[in-house]
Scaffold this active site. Structure first.
Site, PDB file in Angstrom:
ATOM      1  NE  ARG A  24       0.269  10.193  10.228  1.00 51.93           N
ATOM      2  CZ  ARG A  24      -0.235   9.202   9.513  1.00 51.93           C
ATOM      3  NH1 ARG A  24      -1.358   8.652   9.884  1.00 51.93           N
ATOM      4  NH2 ARG A  24       0.358   8.785   8.411  1.00 51.93           N
ATOM      5  CE  LYS A  59      -1.675   1.661   4.043  1.00 55.47           C
ATOM      6  NZ  LYS A  59      -1.388   3.074   4.298  1.00 55.47           N
ATOM      7  CG  ASN A  60       2.354   2.588   3.484  1.00 52.31           C
ATOM      8  OD1 ASN A  60       1.197   2.912   3.211  1.00 52.31           O
ATOM      9  ND2 ASN A  60       2.738   2.305   4.706  1.00 52.31           N
ATOM     10  CG  ASP A 101       2.968   1.304   9.333  1.00 46.93           C
ATOM     11  OD1 ASP A 101       3.203   1.587   8.145  1.00 46.93           O
ATOM     12  OD2 ASP A 101       2.656   2.152  10.188  1.00 46.93           O
ATOM     13  NE  ARG A 106      -6.952   4.090   5.539  1.00 48.85           N
ATOM     14  CZ  ARG A 106      -5.957   4.538   6.328  1.00 48.85           C
ATOM     15  NH1 ARG A 106      -6.093   4.512   7.637  1.00 48.85           N
ATOM     16  NH2 ARG A 106      -4.824   4.979   5.820  1.00 48.85           N
ATOM     17  CB  CYS A 123      -5.510   9.668  11.398  1.00 49.17           C
ATOM     18  SG  CYS A 123      -3.905   8.971  11.753  1.00 49.17           S
TER      19      CYS A 123
HETATM   20  C1  EPZ Z   1       4.035   6.841   6.147  1.00 49.20           C
HETATM   21  O1  EPZ Z   1       3.251   7.848   6.756  1.00 49.20           O
HETATM   22  C2  EPZ Z   1       3.115   5.634   6.029  1.00 49.20           C
HETATM   23  N1  EPZ Z   1       1.982   5.961   5.158  1.00 49.20           N
HETATM   24  C3  EPZ Z   1       2.638   5.213   7.409  1.00 49.20           C
HETATM   25  O2  EPZ Z   1       1.843   4.053   7.241  1.00 49.20           O
HETATM   26  C4  EPZ Z   1       3.853   4.865   8.260  1.00 49.20           C
HETATM   27  O3  EPZ Z   1       3.422   4.540   9.569  1.00 49.20           O
HETATM   28  C5  EPZ Z   1       4.794   6.068   8.315  1.00 49.20           C
HETATM   29  O4  EPZ Z   1       5.154   6.468   6.965  1.00 49.20           O
HETATM   30  C6  EPZ Z   1       6.080   5.745   9.075  1.00 49.20           C
HETATM   31  O5  EPZ Z   1       6.725   4.672   8.472  1.00 49.20           O
HETATM   32  C7  EPZ Z   1       2.178   5.958   3.821  1.00 49.20           C
HETATM   33  O6  EPZ Z   1       3.261   5.737   3.321  1.00 49.20           O
HETATM   34  C8  EPZ Z   1       0.953   6.234   2.976  1.00 49.20           C
HETATM   35  P1  EPZ Z   1       6.077  10.152   8.413  1.00 49.20           P
HETATM   36  P2  EPZ Z   1       3.829   9.375   6.844  1.00 49.20           P
HETATM   37  O7  EPZ Z   1       5.920  11.435   7.675  1.00 49.20           O
HETATM   38  O8  EPZ Z   1       4.527   9.702   5.593  1.00 49.20           O
HETATM   39  C9  EPZ Z   1       6.036  13.201  12.011  1.00 49.20           C
HETATM   40  C10 EPZ Z   1       0.018   2.646   7.618  1.00 49.20           C
HETATM   41  O9  EPZ Z   1      -0.515   2.089   8.607  1.00 49.20           O
HETATM   42  N2  EPZ Z   1       5.917  14.217  10.954  1.00 49.20           N
HETATM   43  O10 EPZ Z   1       7.332   9.365   8.252  1.00 49.20           O
HETATM   44  O11 EPZ Z   1       2.730  10.236   7.296  1.00 49.20           O
HETATM   45  C11 EPZ Z   1       4.742  12.429  12.188  1.00 49.20           C
HETATM   46  O12 EPZ Z   1       3.869  13.106  13.058  1.00 49.20           O
HETATM   47  C12 EPZ Z   1       0.463   4.080   7.701  1.00 49.20           C
HETATM   48  O13 EPZ Z   1       0.214   2.078   6.528  1.00 49.20           O
HETATM   49  C13 EPZ Z   1       6.061  15.565  11.304  1.00 49.20           C
HETATM   50  O14 EPZ Z   1       6.278  15.905  12.475  1.00 49.20           O
HETATM   51  O15 EPZ Z   1       4.876   9.182   8.031  1.00 49.20           O
HETATM   52  C14 EPZ Z   1       5.205  11.132  12.779  1.00 49.20           C
HETATM   53  O16 EPZ Z   1       5.391  11.284  14.169  1.00 49.20           O
HETATM   54  C15 EPZ Z   1       0.275   4.650   9.081  1.00 49.20           C
HETATM   55  N3  EPZ Z   1       5.938  16.485  10.328  1.00 49.20           N
HETATM   56  C16 EPZ Z   1       6.566  10.909  12.117  1.00 49.20           C
HETATM   57  O17 EPZ Z   1       6.967  12.193  11.610  1.00 49.20           O
HETATM   58  C17 EPZ Z   1       5.696  16.161   9.018  1.00 49.20           C
HETATM   59  O18 EPZ Z   1       5.609  17.054   8.157  1.00 49.20           O
HETATM   60  C18 EPZ Z   1       6.549   9.890  10.966  1.00 49.20           C
HETATM   61  O19 EPZ Z   1       5.741  10.429   9.952  1.00 49.20           O
HETATM   62  C19 EPZ Z   1       5.548  14.794   8.690  1.00 49.20           C
HETATM   63  C20 EPZ Z   1       5.671  13.835   9.669  1.00 49.20           C
END
Ligand code: EPZ
Length: 418
Positions: free
Chosen positions: A121, A22-23, A305, A397, A116
């Site tokens: 996020r 998915k990711n 995840d 999802r 969420c």
């Molecule tokens: C991706 O989300 C994945 N989703 C998530 O999978 C996964 O858990 C996550 O990466 C971490 O591996 C997709 O790829 C569609 P991040 P993403 O930006 O990109 C903080 C699932 O279950 N952050 O690496 O949103 C954030 O709050 C989903 O498949 C900021 O502070 O993850 C979090 O604490 C859930 N500012 C951390 O970074 C930002 O601008 C990781 O977020 C962006 C993120």
């Protein structure tokens, strides 16, 4: 509402092919917007997040055709740089449409995706990365207005290796004259898959999987045919299903090299795992042993995840284990329902202490997010009696009919209307 109904006690045994990730699929679908020519993804799972992405692409003016699991996106007719509000809220990951739309139109309007169940996020890293490329970002009334008329290659440094922000900047920079560097980039396997697909489209990106990614701007991209990588989280969840039930499973098309953190933790719990290229076999003990600790980290650390699935395993293991969730702020929301099934979990902030119990008992529980719902299904596989997991649509999802996959592997799981 739909629910999963699970009659516990059956071993999970058999062989299954792992779906595409998915990711990986979600950013790859966004990347189709980078060219006017058709891009075909040869294997897209039937998951609702992918369907929502297709709705967004269609509303922007793309043509999307499907043939079996293959999906072709033609973005030649794309005419809209404003993301549809309703859909942007429905799927958070629409935020990484920003990069491709800016690359095509030099302007973009998106809705703040909002938080969420698992956390706030924020998207500050996405926006700061785009500002480093000269994008003027104006935030007002829950909307984000981006003016990329003066966009340019640049140096981007992320305070945190955000997956989505890395993908957004990669895609925004792919046709910017000059070389863009992303420092402290996310290293997840899906980033490398996005790099490799964009390079197949004529892009010049290198370094994905490492800390620094370089994007050499090209004039334009062309179409491509691409097979997304397989899903390490779905594969890990299926391994956990066998581990939870003292079963034995074989996974084909498994992303073995991307699952080292997961397989080493399962070995620590007493599972015997055999690995070959793209193939994994796991044989579980009658009862798992608790690992001492698990800390979620950005890749190559243990993936967040997979955290709640491991929490479920720990509930029925011999001994006590500690889990620390370092990535998201609220990813223990299913501990309460697991305790209602007889588990003994104590949560404090980002730490959960789990004292394994011999028996879990069926109950009616509620999925609150995608991976938590899958974890409750895992607990139901082991629990004595019947477990009902409400809101199966959340699990849909990211899992292509999880109940059918588990049923095929011998579990007594079905989907019911409730
Ligand atoms: C991706 O989300 C994945 N989703 C998530 O999978 C996964 O858990 C996550 O990466 C971490 O591996 C997709 O790829 C569609 P991040 P993403 O930006 O990109 C903080 C699932 O279950 N952050 O690496 O949103 C954030 O709050 C989903 O498949 C900021 O502070 O993850 C979090 O604490 C859930 N500012 C951390 O970074 C930002 O601008 C990781 O977020 C962006 C993120």
């Amino acid at each position: 509402m739909e629910s999963f109904l699970i009659k516990g006690g059956k071993r999970v045994e058999g062989s299954l092919r792992v779906d595409s990730a998915k990711n990986a699929v979600l950013p790859l679908l966004a990347a189709c917007v980078l060219t006017e020519e058709p891009v075909t993804l040869t294997d897209v799972p039937h998951i609702s997040d992918a369907h929502h992405m297709v709705e967004i692409l269609t509303m922007l003016g793309c043509q999307v055709t499907c043939e079996g699991k293959a999906m072709t996106v033609s973005a030649g007719g794309i005419h809209n740089w404003e993301m549809p509000d309703r859909l942007s809220k429905q799927i958070r990951s629409s935020i990484f449409m920003l990069g491709p739309i800016l690359s095509r139109f030099r302007k973009a309007t998106v809705t703040y995706p909002g938080g969420c169940e698992i956390g706030l996020r924020p998207i500050d890293l996405h926006l700061s990365g785009l500002r480093s490329l000269g994008v003027v970002v104006h935030e007002e009334g829950g909307m984000i207005y981006c003016d990329g008329s003066d966009m340019h290659a640049g140096e981007v440094h992320f305070d945190y290796p955000s997956v989505g922000a890395t993908e957004n900047v990669m895609m925004a920079a792919v046709c910017l004259p000059g070389t863009t560097a992303i420092h402290n980039a996310a290293r997840e396997p899906e980033i490398a898959d996005l790099q490799n697909c964009i390079n197949a489209m004529g892009g010049k990106i290198r370094g994905a999987g490492g800390h620094t990614i370089e994007i050499e701007g090209v004039d334009r991209l062309h179409g491509a045919v691409w097979e997304p990588i397989s899903d390490r989280i779905v594969a890990g969840t299926l391994l956990c299903a066998a581990a939870m039930t003292g079963g034995e499973i074989e996974l084909t098309r498994a992303p073995v090299d991307d699952m080292i953190a997961i397989t080493s933790k399962l070995r620590e719990m007493g599972c015997v795992i055999h690995e070959e290229p793209k193939l994994l076999r796991l044989k579980a003990p009658e009862r798992l042993a608790a690992f001492s600790q698990l800390q979620t980290q950005p890749h190559p650390g243990f993936p967040t995840d997979m955290q709640v699935q491991m929490l479920a395993l720990l509930c029925a293991a011999e001994g006590t284990g500690v889990i620390v969730e370092n990535v998201f702020e609220n990813r223990f929301t299913h501990a309460g329902d697991l305790n209602r099934m007889g588990a003994n979990i104590l949560c404090s902030g980002r730490t959960a202490v789990v004292r394994g119990v011999k028996n879990l008992y069926g109950a009616r529980v509620t999925a609150r997010d995608l991976r938590g719902g899958a974890a409750l299904v895992l607990a139901g596989l082991r629990a004595q009696g019947v477990t009902q997991v409400d809101h199966a649509e959340l699990v849909d999802r990211g899992y292509d009919h999880l109940e059918a996959q588990l049923y095929q592997l011998g579990a007594d799981v079905k989907r019911i209307e409730t």
